[in-house]
Design a protein around this motif. Structure first.
Motif, PDB file in Angstrom:
ATOM      1  N   UNK A  89       0.854  -1.191   0.000  1.00 23.09           N
ATOM      2  CA  UNK A  89       0.000   0.000   0.000  1.00 23.09           C
ATOM      3  C   UNK A  89       0.890   1.241   0.000  1.00 23.09           C
ATOM      4  N   UNK A  90       0.277   2.387  -0.167  1.00 30.09           N
ATOM      5  CA  UNK A  90       1.020   3.638  -0.109  1.00 30.09           C
ATOM      6  C   UNK A  90       1.729   3.772   1.242  1.00 30.09           C
ATOM      7  N   UNK A  91       1.038   3.379   2.313  1.00 29.00           N
ATOM      8  CA  UNK A  91       1.627   3.421   3.660  1.00 29.00           C
ATOM      9  C   UNK A  91       2.826   2.480   3.750  1.00 29.00           C
ATOM     10  N   UNK A  92       2.670   1.251   3.221  1.00 31.53           N
ATOM     11  CA  UNK A  92       3.775   0.278   3.231  1.00 31.53           C
ATOM     12  C   UNK A  92       5.000   0.847   2.532  1.00 31.53           C
ATOM     13  N   UNK A  93       4.778   1.492   1.402  1.00 33.44           N
ATOM     14  CA  UNK A  93       5.876   2.052   0.611  1.00 33.44           C
ATOM     15  C   UNK A  93       6.570   3.160   1.406  1.00 33.44           C
ATOM     16  N   UNK A  94       5.776   3.976   2.079  1.00 34.73           N
ATOM     17  CA  UNK A  94       6.330   5.059   2.890  1.00 34.73           C
ATOM     18  C   UNK A  94       7.144   4.564   4.078  1.00 34.73           C
ATOM     19  N   UNK A  95       6.801   3.399   4.593  1.00 32.25           N
ATOM     20  CA  UNK A  95       7.504   2.836   5.746  1.00 32.25           C
ATOM     21  C   UNK A  95       8.749   2.034   5.361  1.00 32.25           C
TER      22      UNK A  95
END
Length: 147
Positions: A89-95
């Motif tokens: 997800x976008x969140x996963x990518x950011x983390x």
């Protein structure tokens, strides 16, 4: 390409199924620079959420201290998706802050914590760029020493 032994693959899948309907997360450590996932470490999802995972900061700090003492690094960072496909997800990518790590996602959306196959996929995530990679499951870990 991610090469992972069957026991570690099974442990990741079992953790994902066990924590369903919440997301599971963890790390597989290996010798620094080896790209060999050897030490499975199931972590607690501090968020306790079916849509988000968060490593417990105290547990994560302890793991990094252990890895440092053992000359290890996170070779695989994994988590599960419980209602969506195994894609970051976008969140996963950011983390994603470990450029050498394989980011494994397991989707338990089809069978939950029941018997049945899961979607198991691996990615490299560098500077926000997601690249899927092949996964090869081998019967036994490569036990050659790098000493």
């Amino acid at each position: 390409m991610l090469t992972i032994d069957q026991a570690t693959y099974d442990a990741i899948v079992a953790h994902a199924k066990r924590d369903h309907p919440d997301e599971a997360c963890g790390v597989v450590a290996g010798p620094e620079g080896s790209d060999r996932p050897e030490r499975f470490v199931a972590m607690v999802n501090a968020a306790g959420s079916p849509t988000f995972y968060e490593f417990d900061s105290t547990e994560l700090l302890q793991l990094y201290k252990e890895m440092d003492a053992r000359d290890e690094e996170p070779v695989v960072i994994y988590h599960s998706h419980t209602a969506t496909e195994a894609y970051p997800s976008r969140t996963d990518i950011g983390l994603a802050m470990e450029p050498n790590a394989h980011y494994v996602l397991v989707s338990t959306r089809e069978h939950g914590n029941n018997e049945g196959p899961v979607e198991f996929r691996s990615y490299r995530i560098i500077d926000g760029e997601v690249t899927e990679e092949d996964v090869t499951v081998v019967t036994q870990a490569d036990t050659r020493s790098t000493d």
